[in-house]
Scaffold this motif. Sequence first.
Motif, PDB file in Angstrom:
ATOM      1  N   GLU A  50      39.788  44.080  33.224  1.00  0.00           N
ATOM      2  CA  GLU A  50      41.145  44.218  33.738  1.00  0.00           C
ATOM      3  C   GLU A  50      41.071  45.051  35.017  1.00  0.00           C
ATOM      4  O   GLU A  50      40.541  46.167  35.016  1.00  0.00           O
ATOM      5  N   PRO A  51      41.549  44.535  36.146  1.00  0.00           N
ATOM      6  CA  PRO A  51      41.411  45.269  37.419  1.00  0.00           C
ATOM      7  C   PRO A  51      42.086  46.637  37.399  1.00  0.00           C
ATOM      8  O   PRO A  51      41.558  47.592  37.954  1.00  0.00           O
ATOM      9  N   VAL A  52      43.256  46.729  36.802  1.00  0.00           N
ATOM     10  CA  VAL A  52      44.013  47.983  36.791  1.00  0.00           C
ATOM     11  C   VAL A  52      44.560  48.206  35.387  1.00  0.00           C
ATOM     12  O   VAL A  52      45.150  47.292  34.789  1.00  0.00           O
ATOM     13  N   THR A  53      44.367  49.394  34.869  1.00  0.00           N
ATOM     14  CA  THR A  53      44.940  49.773  33.578  1.00  0.00           C
ATOM     15  C   THR A  53      45.573  51.149  33.724  1.00  0.00           C
ATOM     16  O   THR A  53      44.905  52.102  34.143  1.00  0.00           O
ATOM     17  N   ARG A  54      46.852  51.235  33.409  1.00  0.00           N
ATOM     18  CA  ARG A  54      47.568  52.509  33.463  1.00  0.00           C
ATOM     19  C   ARG A  54      48.165  52.805  32.095  1.00  0.00           C
ATOM     20  O   ARG A  54      48.618  51.893  31.399  1.00  0.00           O
ATOM     21  N   GLY A  55      48.179  54.064  31.736  1.00  0.00           N
ATOM     22  CA  GLY A  55      48.777  54.478  30.473  1.00  0.00           C
ATOM     23  C   GLY A  55      49.515  55.785  30.638  1.00  0.00           C
ATOM     24  O   GLY A  55      49.094  56.667  31.402  1.00  0.00           O
ATOM     25  N   LEU A  56      50.611  55.919  29.927  1.00  0.00           N
ATOM     26  CA  LEU A  56      51.409  57.145  29.985  1.00  0.00           C
ATOM     27  C   LEU A  56      51.778  57.559  28.566  1.00  0.00           C
ATOM     28  O   LEU A  56      52.295  56.755  27.787  1.00  0.00           O
ATOM     29  N   PHE A  57      51.480  58.809  28.239  1.00  0.00           N
ATOM     30  CA  PHE A  57      51.865  59.387  26.947  1.00  0.00           C
ATOM     31  C   PHE A  57      52.747  60.598  27.210  1.00  0.00           C
ATOM     32  O   PHE A  57      52.428  61.443  28.062  1.00  0.00           O
TER      33      PHE A  57
END
Length: 834
Positions: A779-786
């Motif tokens: 996956e070229p870009v992976t963002r996550g927010l917690f």
Amino acid sequence: MNQSCGWPGFLSRLPLTAFIVLLFLAILITGSSPALLAAGSDSSRQVAVPGSTDKDSPAHRSLPPAPEEMPFAPVTLLNPPGTSASAVVTSSSHAFSPASQAGNQSAASATASGAAIFQVSPAVSRIKVDGLLNEEAWQSAAVIPLIYEWTPGDNIEPPVKTDCLVTYDHNNLYVAFRCYDPEPRKIRAHLMDRDDTDRLILDDHVSFMVDSFNDERRGFQFRVNPLGVQADANFSELEGYEDFSWDAIWNAAGRIEDWGYAIEVAIPFNQLRFRASETPQTWGFSAERSWPRGARHRITSHKRSRSVSCILCQFNKLVGFAGISPGRNIEINPTLTAVRTEAMDMGTFPEGSLEKLNQKVDPGLTLKWGVTPNLILNATANPDFSQVEADVAQLEINRRFALYYPEKRPFFLEGADFFLTPINAVFTRTVADPAWGVKMTGKMGRTALGFFSAQDEINNLLLPGSQGSMSLSLDDRVYGGVFRLRQDIGKGSTLGLLYTGRAGSEYHNHVVGADSFFRFNQTTFLTVQFLHSETGYPGIVSDWYGQPLGNFGGNAINIGLVHQSRYWIVQAVLEDLGRNFRADYGYLPRVDTRSAGAVVMRQIWGSPKTWFNVIRIGAMGQVFYDHDGNALDKGLTLRTMYQGPLQTSVELSGNFGQTLYVDRRLDYALFDGEFGIKPFSGSEFTLEAAAGRWIDFDNVRPADMVSLEPGFSLNLTRHLNLTTSYNYEKLKAEGLEIYTANLLQGKIIYNLNVRAFLRAIIQYRDISRNPAAYGFPVEPVTRGLFTQFLFSYKLNPRTVLFLGYTDNSLGLEHISLTRTTRTFFLKIGYAWQL
């Protein structure tokens, strides 16, 4: 199997019974040797375990941190590429010396080693814990002066005066401090949560430790800052284990005055463990004050020599406490937990909506019973093991082995030091969703006992290998337990037995073995452990994950030697983990290895008036082979460490080595550094950086890496604290950028008072990969927010109210951050003491 590797193969085939008998005889013989005992035997600490790291390192460790008490920073062996560091836990040191006494009482005598003995008498009046120290009882209490600065000075006269007062009644131990200060306006004091030691050590504070068995093996520690903020821990000498997750119910108050500040503490006897007796008892006791200004001056009631490596053996002694008893020591802790979770079906991401996943209200009950004054039984039904404290996020990219996250659940942390051994065979976070649990820990004479058992609704497995590990969870109920027995031998040696077992549908893992700790003298000790395992996995696990079919067994052995003196730290570890050895109740991400590691470090000590407190220069080396004789990892680290004014620390390292991964041998040369400073009240700034030739494990090739990790913690006011850190990591190879990883973590806390706070946590992760640099789709870009928001109120550690909210969001290259889960939770707990 290639048997050319010599001693590890022989030891791994040694029968368990023969090994135990030989170990037992060896300890009995050497432990009773007058020649050895005459040389002194007051050293004790645990040797390195693969996967461990220093408490201040960004990596997690497989053993608890070494005590914050310690003047020696734990040394870290060179870690194989893609693993956690392998630490050798070191210890604090101090020497006996008679202390002069000021005030109402004086040291009546001293032990043969020179430790001051203080007579403690019952309180002559009632005491109200308010920090005023105006009761008549304090006028006749034993006065223990704190007359030695042990760091940065070397047992010199301290810059400020401090007195500790001790008395007791039928129910409580009372301890008070008068901390005089020539400039009271500079006293550092902030509100914070209980046991928030990372912030507490930035403040002025006092601490004391009680060795209530006077066996110099285990102590109870209590800390208080000038506003009455509490921290408590138990400390195990043999393992170098300071556990701030241990919680007692006690009362404390502090008051800042125009002459300094006062602390007043009441510890109920039913929160301690000791031998009930109608005659006077002798307890070990140490009192300390932390006075942070340009340097953090640590002032204590007895000398601490830099030439010995034990802590409890150097304490003052208190004589008194006749006729006291822990009482019934029964605590009933009912809880009520309400949780509502909503989640998106990821098959509909990102267009789907959040649907209710579960909503439940669960009552729970935990019982604590002092079966004897020294033996504690804990039992829990339908326990609430939800985590209010969020785990510190870690970057998982380009890692070979499973990450380590420390245990935080009180039931498993109670008496956790009883289960520590050189090989990390007990790691309770493998228990994911327990329906019930029972635990018993304590000490009877010279025998320490630990046992727990639990039913888990999920089977968490860590499948280790020589070059990597995998983890999985099976929807399978498992029953498991751990039994630990340790016998004190001689002055400071032990012999121990360990069993762990787990069983479920078509699955079992049993581990049994023996271990010993032998102290030669005050600077040198040896640890040895042997374990044997028998394991069977479900057929689908064996087929899909390449594990052995049917029942299979394996052996493990660890031998560690540590010498620590004023000027030298020398440590060595030999370990053999069989190809088929499994410790499913522990954290062991790597097997099929034969390894050796060594540390040699020179210490140069400064003084309070010089530009440095201590400088350490040394080298560390480590080699790993598999059981076919293939060299897996070879490495050398050259390291220098500096500690100086403003609590400044600098560490610089050069890491050089070679690793075998898949079918390629890859060289690396990585340079890293760490910097930390605490320049003013309530502040801490850190920076970690690394650069050089590293390894792209995903694509099995050499690569160039750069990483940065700045961070700070800042008390904006007495009530408000902000903590943040940022991780940046970039990997390039063959002219192509492979990935860039960013991890930002922030926490802001507003403390209403010593019992209540509001907290917000944010963790943001952004990873960009170059698909052209990979040999498989990514996956070229992976963002996550917690995010997590919490209101916490603690009347005491188990009478609590938590109200909170958490959510998770996911974003991809052409998809903005989209919330995928959210949870609302409420917990109420009450500690009912009988």
